[in-house]
Design a protein around this motif. Structure first.
Motif, PDB file in Angstrom:
ATOM      1  N   ASN A  11       0.559  -1.073   0.175  1.00 53.34           N
ATOM      2  CA  ASN A  11      -0.078  -0.075   0.348  1.00 53.34           C
ATOM      3  C   ASN A  11       1.242   1.395   0.054  1.00 53.34           C
ATOM      4  O   ASN A  11       2.295   1.033   0.518  1.00 53.34           O
ATOM      5  N   CYS A  14       3.456   2.742   3.402  1.00 52.27           N
ATOM      6  CA  CYS A  14       3.173   1.462   4.210  1.00 52.27           C
ATOM      7  C   CYS A  14       5.520   0.857   4.108  1.00 52.27           C
ATOM      8  O   CYS A  14       5.073   0.369   4.864  1.00 52.27           O
ATOM      9  N   TYR A  60      -3.546   0.113  -2.930  1.00 48.68           N
ATOM     10  CA  TYR A  60      -4.929  -0.160  -2.483  1.00 48.68           C
ATOM     11  C   TYR A  60      -5.186  -1.498  -3.074  1.00 48.68           C
ATOM     12  O   TYR A  60      -5.647  -2.409  -1.767  1.00 48.68           O
ATOM     13  N   SER A  61      -5.213  -2.184  -4.320  1.00 46.17           N
ATOM     14  CA  SER A  61      -5.784  -2.982  -4.792  1.00 46.17           C
ATOM     15  C   SER A  61      -5.477  -3.468  -6.399  1.00 46.17           C
ATOM     16  O   SER A  61      -4.580  -2.475  -6.258  1.00 46.17           O
ATOM     17  N   ARG A  95      -6.356  -2.786   6.818  1.00 45.82           N
ATOM     18  CA  ARG A  95      -6.282  -2.574   5.258  1.00 45.82           C
ATOM     19  C   ARG A  95      -5.206  -3.114   4.292  1.00 45.82           C
ATOM     20  O   ARG A  95      -5.308  -3.677   2.991  1.00 45.82           O
ATOM     21  N   ASN A  96      -4.088  -3.690   4.963  1.00 46.18           N
ATOM     22  CA  ASN A  96      -3.068  -3.377   4.044  1.00 46.18           C
ATOM     23  C   ASN A  96      -3.581  -4.969   3.144  1.00 46.18           C
ATOM     24  O   ASN A  96      -3.024  -5.772   2.677  1.00 46.18           O
ATOM     25  N   LEU A  99      -5.163  -6.034  -0.165  1.00 43.91           N
ATOM     26  CA  LEU A  99      -4.444  -6.463  -1.638  1.00 43.91           C
ATOM     27  C   LEU A  99      -3.145  -7.657  -0.961  1.00 43.91           C
ATOM     28  O   LEU A  99      -3.586  -8.762  -1.968  1.00 43.91           O
TER      29      LEU A  99
END
Length: 332
Positions: A11, A14, A60-61, A95-96, A99
């Motif tokens: 991300n 990070c 993020y994705s 959140r991480n 991915l």
């Protein structure tokens, strides 16, 4: 000597750039990805003449919504990668990991660098890396790129994983899994290779770029659409939302099994966000802030600065100086 190519992915914010710099030192090559202005950074791993680290854009994705996401996923789809080093911010692990679930579907050997572990410890959080590694089916190394902790070990683990088995990929609910099986049947041998699982999920999400790249006929796309629509009706949601919810449900299970938060209370940032994004208070707060900005800029500081610039700086200082030099020039 055959070069080993390791993709560094994670991300934004990070610590990926810091880790890349730590791993490669001065052995870096900076340019742009072909056809786009997105920066491309590659470098030789220190102490390894045969290992190249490619720093993919922070994303993020692996969805095609930004240029950075398209660049990263196209690079992975080229099958010119030997392994993936996935940087995960341990202080924002939920959140991480979104991915991460996608990267693991790409089929490459994955090593996770659980970064910012110093912040995790400072917050009093506890992450059971052994349990998390067992759940994900890959090696996890605790790192702090800023302090140089564990970065070399993470790279060594990524190299060691090359040629080994791909990590586990998450299983969706039965309705989605049945739909993916049906899509695979309709797409036939057009969906193949190490990234087959990821390609099937993207077809379920109606990813047009992937459908075009695979060369699916109109008939095949129509049948896949029927499969997706039937699943949407059964689960009462759209395809993308179904996959997103499934991923976060899976991540939630991982969190409950392997992560213990030290501080359950809200941070100062969270408290501020809860106020300024409140459904009733957000607009009044926005209006007040905009009024203050206008008042300060026009009625107070702005007026003083404007008057000083017009009357004093240009009127009393610069203009007479310019006029004096122009007259002197005319006399000459």
């Amino acid at each position: 000597m055959k070069q080993i190519k390791i993709a560094l992915i994670g991300n934004p914010n990070c610590g990926k750039t810091t880790m890349f710099n730590d791993l490669t030192g001065s052995n870096q090559y900076v340019g742009n990805w072909p056809g786009v202005t997105v920066e491309k950074k590659e470098g030789g791993l220190k102490g390894h003449d045969d290992v190249i680290i490619t720093d993919l854009p922070g994303i993020y994705s692996l969805s095609p919504y930004t240029l950075e996401e398209v660049v990263s996923r196209n690079y992975l789809l080229q099958n010119d990668v030997d392994g993936v080093l996935n940087l995960v911010d341990g202080s924002n692990i939920e959140r991480n990991l979104y991915l991460t679930t996608q990267v693991m579907e790409m089929g490459y050997p994955v090593t996770i660098a659980l970064n910012m572990i110093d912040i995790v410890r400072k917050n009093g959080d506890k992450i059971d890396t052994a349990k998390l590694a067992a759940e994900l089916g890959c090696e996890i190394v605790e790192t702090s790129a800023l302090q140089g902790e564990g970065t070399g070990e993470a790279a060594e683990k990524a190299i060691k994983a090359v040629g080994g088995a791909a990590p586990k990929y998450m299983r969706f609910c039965s309705e989605v899994e049945d739909a993916l099986t049906a899509i695979a049947r309709e797409a036939g041998n057009k969906v193949h290779g190490i990234s087959e699982r990821w390609l099937l999920v993207k077809l379920f999400e109606r990813d047009k770029k992937i459908a075009e790249a695979l060369g699916l006929s109109e008939g095949e796309q129509a049948k896949i659409e029927e499969i997706v629509a039937a699943c949407e009706e059964a689960l009462d949601d759209d395809a993308e939302s179904i996959i997103t919810n499934e991923r976060y449900n899976y991540i939630g299970e991982l969190m409950s099994n392997a992560v213990v938060k030290g501080h359950t209370g809200l941070t100062i940032s969270d408290k501020i966000d809860s106020i300024v994004t409140n459904r009733f208070l957000a607009l009044p707060i926005f209006a007040i802030i905009m009024f203050l900005v206008y008042y300060i800029a026009v009625e107070t500081v702005g007026t003083v600065v404007t008057d000083f610039t017009n009357d004093t700086l240009f009127g009393e200082w610069i203009q007479p100086w310019v006029q004096e030099h122009m007259e002197a020039a005319e006399c000459e």
